[in-house]
Design a protein around this motif. Structure first.
Motif, mmCIF file in Angstrom:
data_model
loop_
_atom_site.group_PDB
_atom_site.id
_atom_site.type_symbol
_atom_site.label_atom_id
_atom_site.label_comp_id
_atom_site.label_asym_id
_atom_site.label_seq_id
_atom_site.Cartn_x
_atom_site.Cartn_y
_atom_site.Cartn_z
ATOM 1 N N PRO A 119 -17.655 -1.498 9.640
ATOM 2 C CA PRO A 119 -17.864 -2.249 8.403
ATOM 3 C C PRO A 119 -16.558 -2.586 7.681
ATOM 4 C CG PRO A 119 -18.410 0.067 8.074
ATOM 5 C CD PRO A 119 -18.063 -0.086 9.523
ATOM 6 N N SER A 120 -15.490 -1.845 7.952
ATOM 7 C CA SER A 120 -14.241 -2.098 7.211
ATOM 8 C C SER A 120 -13.030 -1.925 8.110
ATOM 9 C CB SER A 120 -14.135 -1.147 6.018
ATOM 10 O OG SER A 120 -14.248 0.203 6.465
ATOM 11 N N PRO A 121 -12.776 -2.925 8.971
ATOM 12 C CA PRO A 121 -11.587 -2.847 9.828
ATOM 13 C C PRO A 121 -10.306 -2.876 9.000
ATOM 14 C CG PRO A 121 -12.835 -4.886 10.212
ATOM 15 C CD PRO A 121 -13.565 -4.128 9.176
ATOM 16 N N LYS A 122 -9.304 -2.160 9.485
ATOM 17 C CA LYS A 122 -8.047 -2.037 8.723
ATOM 18 C C LYS A 122 -6.839 -2.388 9.589
ATOM 19 C CE LYS A 122 -9.240 1.574 5.394
ATOM 20 N NZ LYS A 122 -10.666 1.801 5.760
ATOM 21 N N ARG A 123 -5.757 -2.704 8.915
ATOM 22 C CA ARG A 123 -4.473 -2.826 9.595
ATOM 23 C C ARG A 123 -3.796 -1.458 9.489
ATOM 24 N NH1 ARG A 123 -4.662 -7.244 6.414
ATOM 25 N NH2 ARG A 123 -3.229 -6.277 4.924
ATOM 26 N N ILE A 124 -3.558 -0.832 10.616
ATOM 27 C CA ILE A 124 -3.060 0.539 10.617
ATOM 28 C C ILE A 124 -1.739 0.619 11.368
ATOM 29 C CG2 ILE A 124 -3.588 2.934 11.214
ATOM 30 C CD1 ILE A 124 -6.541 2.164 11.321
ATOM 31 N N ASN A 125 -0.770 1.251 10.746
ATOM 32 C CA ASN A 125 0.495 1.533 11.416
ATOM 33 C C ASN A 125 0.480 2.985 11.861
ATOM 34 O OD1 ASN A 125 3.278 2.758 11.432
ATOM 35 N ND2 ASN A 125 3.883 0.625 11.144
ATOM 36 N N VAL A 126 0.619 3.202 13.162
ATOM 37 C CA VAL A 126 0.621 4.568 13.682
ATOM 38 C C VAL A 126 2.008 4.900 14.206
ATOM 39 C CG1 VAL A 126 -0.438 6.198 15.283
ATOM 40 C CG2 VAL A 126 -1.799 4.322 14.362
ATOM 41 N N ASN A 362 6.152 -2.864 3.127
ATOM 42 C CA ASN A 362 6.545 -4.174 2.615
ATOM 43 C C ASN A 362 6.889 -5.195 3.676
ATOM 44 O OD1 ASN A 362 6.540 -3.965 -0.403
ATOM 45 N ND2 ASN A 362 7.738 -2.164 0.114
ATOM 46 N N ARG A 363 6.401 -4.940 4.878
ATOM 47 C CA ARG A 363 6.630 -5.943 5.916
ATOM 48 C C ARG A 363 5.617 -7.066 5.752
ATOM 49 N NH1 ARG A 363 6.998 -1.603 10.800
ATOM 50 N NH2 ARG A 363 8.658 -0.354 9.886
ATOM 51 N N PRO A 364 5.920 -8.231 6.348
ATOM 52 C CA PRO A 364 5.002 -9.369 6.216
ATOM 53 C C PRO A 364 3.575 -9.008 6.619
ATOM 54 C CG PRO A 364 7.057 -10.067 7.209
ATOM 55 C CD PRO A 364 7.150 -8.590 7.054
ATOM 56 N N ALA A 365 3.398 -8.357 7.780
ATOM 57 C CA ALA A 365 2.056 -7.948 8.191
ATOM 58 C C ALA A 365 1.841 -6.509 7.723
ATOM 59 C CB ALA A 365 1.912 -8.045 9.699
ATOM 60 N N ASP A 366 1.847 -6.335 6.409
ATOM 61 C CA ASP A 366 1.890 -4.984 5.867
ATOM 62 C C ASP A 366 0.683 -4.158 6.274
ATOM 63 O OD1 ASP A 366 0.303 -5.243 2.719
ATOM 64 O OD2 ASP A 366 0.361 -6.761 4.279
ATOM 65 N N ALA A 367 0.942 -2.894 6.505
ATOM 66 C CA ALA A 367 -0.128 -1.987 6.881
ATOM 67 C C ALA A 367 -0.897 -1.567 5.641
ATOM 68 C CB ALA A 367 0.455 -0.768 7.579
ATOM 69 N N GLU A 368 -2.214 -1.486 5.770
ATOM 70 C CA GLU A 368 -3.013 -0.967 4.669
ATOM 71 C C GLU A 368 -3.008 0.549 4.703
ATOM 72 O OE1 GLU A 368 -6.771 -3.738 4.349
ATOM 73 O OE2 GLU A 368 -6.129 -3.478 6.421
ATOM 74 N N LYS A 369 -2.737 1.052 5.885
ATOM 75 C CA LYS A 369 -2.786 2.497 6.051
ATOM 76 C C LYS A 369 -1.735 2.928 7.058
ATOM 77 C CE LYS A 369 -5.983 6.178 7.225
ATOM 78 N NZ LYS A 369 -7.384 6.523 7.441
ATOM 79 N N LEU A 370 -1.075 4.042 6.765
ATOM 80 C CA LEU A 370 -0.113 4.608 7.704
ATOM 81 C C LEU A 370 -0.679 5.904 8.267
ATOM 82 C CD1 LEU A 370 3.278 4.416 5.719
ATOM 83 C CD2 LEU A 370 2.189 2.638 7.074
ATOM 84 N N ILE A 371 -0.538 6.062 9.565
ATOM 85 C CA ILE A 371 -0.853 7.348 10.171
ATOM 86 C C ILE A 371 0.436 7.840 10.810
ATOM 87 C CG2 ILE A 371 -2.154 8.553 11.968
ATOM 88 C CD1 ILE A 371 -4.406 6.559 11.607
#
Length: 644
Positions: A119-126, A362-371
């Motif tokens: 229901p809520s896909p995210k942009r995640i930086n791992v 603060n990158r252009p394709a900023d992550a909503e969440k960091l792991i």
RNA sequence: GCGGCUGUAGCUCAGUGGAUAGAGCAUCUGUCUUCGGAACAGAGGGUCGGGGGUUCGAAUCCCUCCAGCCGCGCCA
């Protein structure tokens, strides 16, 4: 997929009862689970037990109501109320078999069907692995690599956008990297390496591959040797099926001059300062704050035993230029304040972290969440990282309605508004950054723990493990084939156990008795399927989905198992328990072997049944390939046993 | 002292608050003139570390005790 459909049917039935006024609203959501005993049916729900109290009915009465509402003869062969109020569902063969066609349509991307239910896909930086470029990737980091890479695949399959990142700890200020460079320099110049220096064979390898003219500086050696190590880490990780989108250099932050700039901004916000004291928290049970202790630093001015900190929020130029700059991380839940700038003026690793995390957000394709995935030795680092992100998040507040500071809070915060701003920032930090710690792996060799520490000259590198297993399992194969099978075994070993639990990795078992390794069991199922499909093709038989001919219990059990893959992926993406996918692969392989044993696939005298069963073989093969792809192991079409 | 993890079959480990706690290996007994036997069927093997509590129901949640591993630097 089946679970999803049944859950919806159940929920619709309950919703209908609610809208008819026969049940009150606000009842808990219905959930479908496995019955303890397969004799009870295919699936079960405890809804009547859970909802009994809010519904104001006794469980069995409620269960009976739901049973009548959900009844559908094409789907349910029987629905029984059992025990204290369980509802057991037995599905019709036609309903289960009907899933074969949609499952085939998913192809080898079956696991990715989980993404449609997110229901809520995210942009995640791992971020994972991220070790110093001062040695090869060890078998200890191997767990982080296997877990991290698979977690990324799982998160992606579950519908998220994932960015895989490696943070290179290559800062010129790093004492460890400096020592590494000095060790290499000493070897090149024929001198003994420094005390506590690096002594492994790979240090000699680095030294031997450098071309020097003589007179090179330590800086030069540091740059050259860490570049070589980095290249090796990259190669080794590739062999281990671990790839990254970004290799981020810590030093690049210093080169851009933003580390000093960013920590100055923290000072301006009151999240950092140069007062010559450090707060340390005294914590009781449950990390409850009991007291704030103040540690006085050398050089602090004391009058009559009373500390009078000089008010210098910014590291001014001129006198005091080299004063220590503290991150007041205790304001953000850390157990002590941390040094950002040392007394000698050099910046610390955590200073880089400030700039690094700011950059990530603060990158252009900023992550909503960091792991951030860290090893067990870093667990004390969690509070620090949250403090760093909180300090970045902090926005000074002028809220004058805030409750007054308690005596204890007054030791930490300047004002009620300061306290509230810090606590709000910490809450945001914990939402945006998740630190995942994987637990210790102990490597057992010949019944004893294998040495693997970085400076004892006896490093156990992940590539050594891969090579050793490969040589033992396939002594006559090419290097590339050996590395593939070694990678498969090693990854599966790491991934079978929860990342959150300590375990012993039996190197002798992985290397010598690899026949007993479950990875071969699951890969064998795949090879067997490929063989059957090929054999069928020789007889002119190809796959043709025909649910009406599928009704054997082992066939139906296999379809149910295949349909569970997206569900397992969703669960693993939620709690990061990716080890369950290894367990799933074993269960799926077993379900296939059971089917194979009970149902002959190729029967030229029954071509339609043969084609239907071949399509079930294809669906199983696709599901195996899909889960293997998540686990980062190969799907061999044939497995020929070698003897040596 | 504070924190993280662990304790389930002989061994290695699964287990989503649910019904009689599971799998692999090991041990023992079978299947098989094979669509790949790296398979399948079955048997034995358990005070879920101890004790309290919450709950209709606890291996699972809470408290406490015991045992073990690991971490708490102006290292990273």
């Amino acid at each position: 997929m089946i679970r999803h459909d049944l859950t919806q049917r159940l929920q619709h039935a309950i919703d209908a009862l609610v809208s008819e006024g026969r049940l009150p609203s606000g009842l808990p959501r219905a959930e479908i689970a496995d019955p303890r005993d397969p004799a009870h049916g295919d699936f079960a729900t405890n809804f009547a037990l859970v909802a009994s109290k809010p519904a104001g009915k006794n469980p069995r009465e409620l269960a009976e109501m739901v049973r009548e509402a959900v009844t559908d003869a094409s789907v349910f062969e029987s629905i029984d109320v059992a025990g204290p109020g369980f509802i057991n569902f037995r599905l019709t063969p036609g309903y289960i078999a009907g899933w074969l066609t949609p499952l085939l349509a998913e192809g080898e991307q079956l696991a990715h069907a989980a993404g449609r239910d997110n229901p809520s896909p995210k942009r995640i930086n791992v971020e994972f692995v991220s070790v110093n470029p001062n040695g090869p990737i060890t078998i200890g980091s191997g767990r982080g690599a296997a877990f991290g890479s698979t977690l990324c695949s799982v998160l992606e399959a579950a519908g998220n956008t994932v960015h895989r990142e490696y943070y290179i700890n290559d800062g010129v200020n790093s004492e460890q990297m400096r020592l590494f460079a000095e060790s290499v320099k000493a070897l090149v110049e024929g001198r003994p390496v420094p005390d506590n220096g690096y002594k492994g064979d790979y240090v000699q390898e680095v030294a031997s591959s450098l071309t020097t003219a003589g007179g090179e500086t330590v800086d030069w050696f540091q740059q050259q040797s860490q570049a070589l190590m980095l290249k090796r880490q990259h190669t080794d990780l590739s062999v281990f099926a671990t790839e990254f989108d970004t290799w981020f250099s810590e030093q690049s932050l210093h080169d851009r001059g933003i580390v000093a700039q960013d920590i100055d901004e923290l000072a301006a916000k009151g999240a950092a300062d140069t007062r010559p004291i450090r707060n340390k928290l005294k914590l009781g049970k449950g990390s409850v704050l009991e007291d704030v202790e103040i540690e006085t630093q050398a050089g602090a001015t004391e009058d009559d035993g009373e500390l009078t900190p000089p008010p210098s929020p910014l590291p001014a130029s001129g006198e005091g230029e080299n004063a220590t700059l503290w991150l007041r991380s205790t304001k953000f839940g850390d157990d002590q304040d941390r040094v950002l700038k040392r007394q000698d003026g050099r910046l610390t690793y955590i200073a880089s972290d400030v700039a690094y995390h700011k950059d990530k957000f603060n990158r252009p394709a900023d992550a909503e969440k960091l792991i951030t995935i860290l090893g067990p030795d870093h667990h004390g680092y969690i509070g620090r990282l949250h403090a760093v992100v909180a300090a970045l998040e902090m926005a000074p507040s002028n809220n004058s309605d805030a409750a007054p500071l308690t005596e204890l809070e007054a030791k930490l915060y300047d004002s009620p508004a300061d306290r509230d701003a810090c606590q709000a920032a910490l809450a945001r930090s914990k939402e945006k950054l998740e630190v995942v710690i994987f637990q210790l792996v102990r490597f057992m060799k010949e019944g004893k723990p294998a040495p693997m520490r970085k400076r004892d000259g006896n490093i156990y590198a992940i590539i050594d493990l891969v090579d050793e297993i490969g040589r033992t399992v396939k002594p006559n194969a090419s290097k590339a084939e050996q590395q593939e099978v070694g990678k498969d075994v090693a990854r599966f070993f790491y991934l079978m156990r929860s990342h959150d639990t300590t375990f012993d990795f039996d190197l002798d078992l992985a290397e010598r008795q690899s026949d007993e390794n479950p990875v071969f069991y699951v890969q064998y199922a795949h090879a067997r399927i490929c063989s059957v499909i090929a054999k069928a093709a020789e007889a002119g038989l190809t796959a043709e989905s025909n649910p009406s001919l599928i009704d054997h219990p082992k066939e139906l059990a296999l379809i149910k198992m295949i349909a569970d893959l997206p569900y397992e992926v969703s669960r693993a993406a939620e709690d990061y328990g990716v080890h369950r996918l290894a367990t799933y692969a074993i269960d799926l392989a077993r379900a296939y072997h059971h089917f194979y044993d009970a149902c002959r696939v190729i029967q030229p005298e029954h071509p339609e049944l043969s084609r239907a069963r071949i399509s079930l073989c294809v669906a199983t093969r696709n599901a195996l390939r899909s889960v293997f792809s998540l686990l980062g192991i190969s799907a061999p079409e044939r497995m020929d046993r070698e003897t040596n």
